[in-house]
Enzyme design. Structure first.
Site, PDB file in Angstrom:
ATOM      1  N   SER A   1      46.949  13.881  27.135  1.00 18.97           N
ATOM      2  CA  SER A   1      46.939  15.147  27.853  1.00 18.97           C
ATOM      3  C   SER A   1      45.629  15.872  27.599  1.00 18.97           C
ATOM      4  O   SER A   1      44.959  15.651  26.586  1.00 18.97           O
ATOM      5  CB  SER A   1      48.096  16.030  27.388  1.00 18.97           C
ATOM      6  OG  SER A   1      47.846  16.539  26.078  1.00 18.97           O
ATOM      7  N   ASP A   2      45.266  16.734  28.531  1.00 18.86           N
ATOM      8  CA  ASP A   2      44.248  17.725  28.206  1.00 18.86           C
ATOM      9  C   ASP A   2      44.864  18.656  27.172  1.00 18.86           C
ATOM     10  O   ASP A   2      46.075  18.688  26.971  1.00 18.86           O
ATOM     11  CB  ASP A   2      43.811  18.480  29.456  1.00 18.86           C
ATOM     12  CG  ASP A   2      42.398  19.047  29.321  1.00 18.86           C
ATOM     13  OD1 ASP A   2      41.928  19.231  28.182  1.00 18.86           O
ATOM     14  OD2 ASP A   2      41.765  19.300  30.361  1.00 18.86           O
TER      15      ASP A   2
END
Length: 817
Positions: free
Chosen positions: A225-226
């Site tokens: 994920s960011d």
């Protein structure tokens, strides 16, 4: 390490240990498992270097390479590979195994604040540069993390916006660089974006992360994920998100174990996610890396030389009426503009780092000519926020919510900006219930009103000699576009000061509950606003000098993650300054530094214009090399420059198209992005995609094309340097399908070659065209289709300079995904 070895290791792991690998331990690392001799995987931000584990401000110094759009302007995948390989060594010097780079989103609009970080408006140019960079990075044993997957072409409400993109546009445009990273370069990691894609957050989008990325393309790496971009437990794991970052976990750990026990996530899915993490660790050497963590500042001569060369290779000569290159002895030189003595070397946001050094254009000119022949005038300002106060600052932390009690921790600050990261206050305060006070001084250099400014991801007030000047406390604070959309827009106040007067500056800050990203940060500064007299001084020295060079543009305050631009005019009074200087000295050279296009109402009066982007720590040297002809202006535009912002592909009366409305942004233009848009609507750009001049001249001839039985083709032509000095150009090949059954662009870039030739020399150029060069994505069949019939091939030096044309007849065929 083979799959059998991974299986053996997984068999020895408990469910809790497998789950522990699926989320970060802290901001930059995953937890080790000492029982099994599994080391700690560390990551670092990129893509124009490797910042290491420090915050966005300060920390161990690092080499600052050209930004993405500057690499895009080189049109040179081999140079991108060299840069990637050099950055791999930088990543290792920071004790990391994974680089959070490159950024390969498409330049959909001209106002995206992160365009500087991305390569191009064109999917094929972006794809080839992506493959080069990833190949170079991973050749050094460092994982690339191609980002942001997908549909993150704007910074407006980027953590929540729903990007509505037709599948054909996704496949042909926005996914193409990611596909090249997987299929051509074998990237080891991909980062999901914050936004929703067609209604589902990308971090839990099964179609994107599993059906496309793994099933269609064969990806076997890690999807992370960011930062804070994972919002759920079972949906993200089941969709294909291997890793939640950063740590400590919000959505996994005990919650994920509970989801397994409840039957919401299978043990086999956990095993597969953990397998992907272990495979990445094995590829990067992290699996059994037990070396003590260390970060080093390696200022290497080879990096200096590469950055300087790459800066020149990306510099675009937009216009030249016999002014450039400058004479070896140019006489007296007026150096003008807000970017003359400030080295604009990078954009803002997570891509920024603490460079080993910065070379400004002034520094480069002094090194080459000596200071005696130079005069200087700033002319006007171009800052977005008031300039920082440098040095002599102290921050005191209080374990209270109202600055009471003794300070429990104190630190010095080099600049009046801070991204506060845990452990806050030396680990002595609660991250959600502390206060801090910054004290320092400022000495005025001239009489007049001085403007103080403050913005914060948190609440704050600024005092001058004890008097409240700026109020950004609760009640006065309003959400803005700073600090990744967690901060307010700058609030300012004015104080009259006399030259030499020293005042005490105090800023009190405290955290607030974040909206999306858990960030506490602040920035404050002060300046004396410039006026008519300052422009008049610039005009005076320009008129008196034999040579005038004007350095204008933007900075990382404008071109930054977390904030799109309001328009593409030069900030402040810079356009007025350019007009005035050109009136005083018509031969003045205009040097632009921006992260994308700008409007140039003065272009008809300018005789020489260079676009230098943000070329890294050697900025001033690279620019001076091009100005004096020591290096060729090797760049070609990777993004069309429109005459006005209203001409760009996302301009619409419907705000849903851009910037978005009610949480949705609709990519209505489909595949007609970039130069395809200008062709479709008959709009003449200021400078077309692919444009760029050389210090010599080139002619193209003898275009021919031959198709194979397998559906591929080869184009051949001759390039001749018709000038009197060595130089380079970029041969561009565009394909059209005039009889297509679906709407297709008039022409699409499908191949290119950077060619370097001595004066008078010729070279045969061959460009291979795979079957996909002639195909469109058919959403009804879910396949790539080449329709039987006639295809046009055009070759030239830009999207509007295409003197050569030929045709091919191809049979129809269906291609695999």
């Amino acid at each position: 390490m083979t799959d059998t070895d991974l299986d053996s290791l997984l068999d020895r792991m408990t469910l809790e240990e497998q789950v522990s690998l699926l989320s970060g331990e802290d901001i930059w690392s995953l937890p080790a498992i000492p029982r099994l001799n599994i080391g700690k995987l560390r990551v670092t931000d990129g893509p124009n270097g490797a910042r290491g584990s420090g915050s966005l401000v300060g920390g161990v110094t690092a080499a600052a390479f050209p930004v993405g759009i500057a690499i895009g302007a080189t049109w040179d995948p081999e140079l991108a590979r060299e840069i990637g390989a050099a950055i791999a060594e930088e990543v290792k010097s920071k004790g990391a195994h994974v680089s959070l780079a490159p950024t390969v989103n498409i330049h959909r609009s001209v106002t995206n604040g992160r365009n500087f970080e991305c390569y191009s408006e064109d999917p094929e140019l972006a794809a080839q540069l992506t493959a080069g960079y990833v190949t170079g990075l991973q050749s050094g044993g460092v994982a690339a993390t191609v980002k942001h997957f997908a549909g993150n072409e704007s910074e407006i409400e980027r953590t929540t916006i729903n990007s509505e993109i037709p599948e054909r546009a996704l496949r042909e445009i926005y996914l193409r660089p990611f596909e090249a990273a997987v299929k051509e370069a074998g990237t080891w990691a991909v980062m999901s974006s914050y936004n929703k894609l067609n209604g589902t957050y990308t971090a839990e989008n099964y179609w994107l992360l599993t059906e496309v990325l793994r099933d269609d393309w064969g990806f076997d790496g890690v999807v992370m994920s960011d930062w804070f971009g994972s919002r759920t437990t079972a949906p993200t794991v089941n969709a294909g998100l291997d890793l939640e970052m950063p740590g400590p976990t919000r959505d996994r750990g005990p919650q994920l174990i509970a989801a397994v026990e409840a039957g919401e996530v299978s043990r086999e899915t956990i095993r597969e996610r953990a397998r992907n993490i272990l495979r990445l660790m094995a590829r990067t050497g992290a699996l059994h890396d037990d070396r003590p963590f260390e970060e080093r500042a390696n200022d290497r001569p080879d990096d200096r030389a590469l950055i300087r060369r790459a800066g020149a290779e990306g510099t675009v000569l937009l216009k030249n009426e016999g002014v450039l290159p400058l004479a070896e002895a140019p006489g007296t030189v007026a150096v003008i503009g807000p970017n003359a003595k400030v080295a604009q070397i990078m954009g803002g946001g997570s891509a920024q780092l603490n460079p080993h050094y910065r070379v400004s254009p002034w520094d480069g000119l002094v090194e080459r000519l000596g200071a005696d022949v130079l005069t200087y005038a700033k002319g006007c300002d171009n800052h977005r926020w008031e300039p920082l106060i440098e040095g002599g600052l102290t921050i005191d932390y209080f374990d209270s919510t109202d600055w009471t009690g003794p300070a429990v921790h104190s630190e010095t600050m080099e600049q009046s900006v801070a991204f506060l990261a845990p452990p806050y206050g030396g680990g002595k305060v609660d991250p959600r219930a502390f206060t801090a006070r910054v004290t320092g001084s400022f000495t005025a250099e001239a009489d007049g009103p001085h403007r103080f400014g403050l913005h914060a991801a948190g609440y704050g007030r600024l005092y001058v000699d004890g008097a409240l000047v700026v109020d950004a406390e609760e009640g006065a604070w309003a959400k803005g576009r700073t600090f990744f959309e967690e901060g307010n827009d700058e609030v300012t106040g004015t104080v009259d000061l006399a030259a030499g007067q020293t005042v005490q500056v105090t800023v009190e800050v405290r955290p607030k509950t974040p909206d999306n990203l858990d960030v506490t940060a602040f920035r404050f500064g002060v300046s004396r606003p410039l006026g008519d007299a300052d422009i008049a001084e610039a005009v005076r020295i320009a008129g008196e000098a034999e040579t005038a060079i004007l350095f204008v543009g933007r900075s990382g305050e404008w071109d930054t993650e977390g904030s799109d631009l309001d328009g593409i005019e030069l900030p402040g009074r810079q356009a007025e300054l350019v007009e005035a200087v050109l009136a005083a000295n018509p031969n003045a050279v205009i040097v632009l530094q921006t992260g994308g296009p700008v409007e140039m109402p003065w272009i008809g009066r300018a005789r020489a214009v260079l676009q230098a982007w943000y070329p890294g720590q050697e900025a001033g040297n690279a620019i001076v090399d091009v100005l004096f002809g020591d290096a060729e202006p090797g760049g070609r535009l990777p993004q069309t420059f429109p005459v006005r912002v209203q001409d760009n592909p996302t301009w619409s009366q419907d705000p849903e198209v851009y910037p978005g409305l009610d949480g949705k942004v609709r990519y209505e233009e489909g595949v007609f992005i970039g130069q395809r848009h200008y062709d479709r609507h008959g709009i003449t750009p200021l400078f077309p995609f692919g444009h760029g001049l050389s210090y010599t001249s080139f002619a193209l001839s003898d275009l021919s094309a031959e198709a194979s039985d397998e559906g591929s083709a080869t184009a051949r032509l001759t390039v001749t340097n018709t000038g009197d000095r060595a130089g380079s150009t970029v041969v561009q090949l565009y394909v059209g399908d005039p009889d297509a059954s679906v709407p297709r662009p008039v022409r699409e870039l499908k191949g290119f070659a950077k060619v370097r030739l001595d004066a008078g020399a010729s070279a045969a150029v061959e460009i291979a065209l795979p079957p996909r060069a002639f195909a469109f994505y058919d959403v009804t069949t879910g396949a790539w289709m080449v329709e039987e019939g006639r295809f046009t091939l055009e070759a030239g030096l830009s999207a509007t300079d295409l003197p050569l044309r030929t045709e091919l007849e191809l049979g129809g065929r269906t291609l695999p995904r």
